[in-house]
Write a protein that holds these residues in place. Sequence first.
Motif, short mmCIF file in Angstrom:
data_model
loop_
_atom_site.label_atom_id
_atom_site.label_comp_id
_atom_site.label_asym_id
_atom_site.label_seq_id
_atom_site.Cartn_x
_atom_site.Cartn_y
_atom_site.Cartn_z
N TRP A 283 42.51 31.86 42.11
CA TRP A 283 43.17 33.07 41.61
C TRP A 283 44.67 32.83 41.68
O TRP A 283 45.21 32.52 42.74
CB TRP A 283 42.79 34.30 42.43
N ARG A 284 45.31 32.91 40.51
CA ARG A 284 46.73 32.58 40.39
C ARG A 284 47.00 31.17 40.94
O ARG A 284 48.00 30.93 41.62
CB ARG A 284 47.59 33.62 41.11
N VAL A 290 35.09 33.26 47.69
CA VAL A 290 34.67 34.57 47.18
C VAL A 290 33.69 35.14 48.19
O VAL A 290 32.54 34.70 48.29
CB VAL A 290 34.02 34.45 45.79
N ARG A 293 31.58 40.42 45.83
CA ARG A 293 32.08 40.85 44.52
C ARG A 293 31.07 41.77 43.87
O ARG A 293 29.88 41.77 44.20
CB ARG A 293 32.34 39.64 43.62
N TRP A 297 35.43 43.65 40.79
CA TRP A 297 36.36 43.22 41.83
C TRP A 297 35.69 42.22 42.77
O TRP A 297 34.48 42.24 42.96
CB TRP A 297 36.87 44.42 42.64
N LEU A 300 38.49 38.10 48.38
CA LEU A 300 38.79 36.67 48.45
C LEU A 300 39.45 36.33 49.78
O LEU A 300 40.16 37.14 50.37
CB LEU A 300 39.74 36.27 47.32
N VAL A 313 49.66 35.79 45.90
CA VAL A 313 48.52 36.68 45.65
C VAL A 313 48.63 37.99 46.41
O VAL A 313 47.79 38.87 46.25
CB VAL A 313 47.20 35.98 46.01
N ALA A 327 40.78 41.05 44.17
CA ALA A 327 41.28 40.62 42.87
C ALA A 327 40.27 40.97 41.78
O ALA A 327 39.06 41.03 42.04
CB ALA A 327 41.54 39.12 42.86
N GLU A 331 39.98 37.72 36.39
CA GLU A 331 41.15 36.86 36.55
C GLU A 331 40.84 35.58 37.32
O GLU A 331 41.71 34.71 37.45
CB GLU A 331 42.27 37.63 37.25
N LEU A 332 39.63 35.45 37.85
CA LEU A 332 39.28 34.24 38.59
C LEU A 332 39.04 33.09 37.62
O LEU A 332 38.45 33.26 36.56
CB LEU A 332 38.02 34.48 39.42
N THR A 333 39.47 31.91 38.01
CA THR A 333 39.21 30.70 37.23
C THR A 333 38.49 29.69 38.12
O THR A 333 38.51 29.80 39.35
CB THR A 333 40.51 30.08 36.69
N HIS A 335 35.50 29.41 38.79
CA HIS A 335 34.57 30.14 39.66
C HIS A 335 33.25 29.36 39.70
O HIS A 335 32.61 29.15 38.68
CB HIS A 335 34.35 31.55 39.10
#
Length: 344
Positions: A283-284, A290, A293, A297, A300, A313, A327, A331-333, A335
């Motif tokens: 994230w960012r 994780v 969730r 949302w 994290l 963050v 978060a 927006e999570l990458t 994952h």
Amino acid sequence: MTLTGEDSTVGADPLEPPLMAPLRRDLTWAQVQFMSQSVGHRQDPVLQRIRATAAVRRGTRMIKVLSAAQLAGHLAGWLPYGFCYRACDIAHLRTPAELSLLRTDGAGEDSVAYALRWRATDPIDFEIPMGAAQSGLPALPAHSRVGAMVLGTGFTPSTDDLIPEFVTAGFADLPMPANAQLLAYPGTGDEVVLYTYQPEQHGWLRLAGPRWRHLLEGVPGISPDREYVPCTDAGSATLVGRINDNEYQAIADPPDDFRVRALTRAARYSVQTLARRAEQALWRNVPVWVLQRDESWARLRLVRPDADSVASVGARCYERGVYEVWAPVRELTDHHIAELPYQL
């Protein structure tokens, strides 16, 4: 703990090798203690060699000092995570006043100290907060941390003791092994086993008798008379094992027993392979675990907290070294489910 000029470890438990220092005229106990508390000695090769003797083996008893609220969290299903110690290194600390320096929540001394004690599934689950492994923690400012400062020497801050500290690798949750214990330390010097973990039933069996029932009165949401407490939190890490081509949910009972999770004893076959699984993401551009969730949302936890990632963050410190944030899932990458294999 052994401070000696010899290499002998006669009588030592092979699962819990003692901390050893080669004391001599030019390296006294006072000097070793000073080095362990000085940030200027983080890279000192002598201190690093001393610290390396406090090894974690498969089956080593690990312990984390808890508050009453943290005890309630583990009864609900929290897993071992964050800063912890080898039980053999703090066995001489038996009162709330003595154990208060090891608390991770930043609170002061209570009338009762609590702890979680478990056996290590594998040494790769633990890191030494020393040098490059946790280089960002010592630099975090006071307003961004909870609990004692992380010195970066591998030892906990103390004016009297030499206590090697550990952290779960990447601040990850570790699956709870069989027969883990929740303990209480009243001001009498006693060690009281309150509960023991039953992995097949995924719950805690109360062992404390009527004499010690009062030690549970200050634990929020827990009835002292309840004999069995099922875990309601599923946890963020699981163990999986394989037998031939079949995969099963697994249970660790270190040092030697790794088996299929099954309610019937006859079905608890030993697994041929074992691995820990957990969700990871970015994230960012900050690596995170994780923890939980829903569709929108995610909660994290930072894998390598430092001043830059915490600011990036907006993470909050919930206990010593543990930084978490919520978060948006979208927006999570990167994952994915991370799998860490153990060598059986």
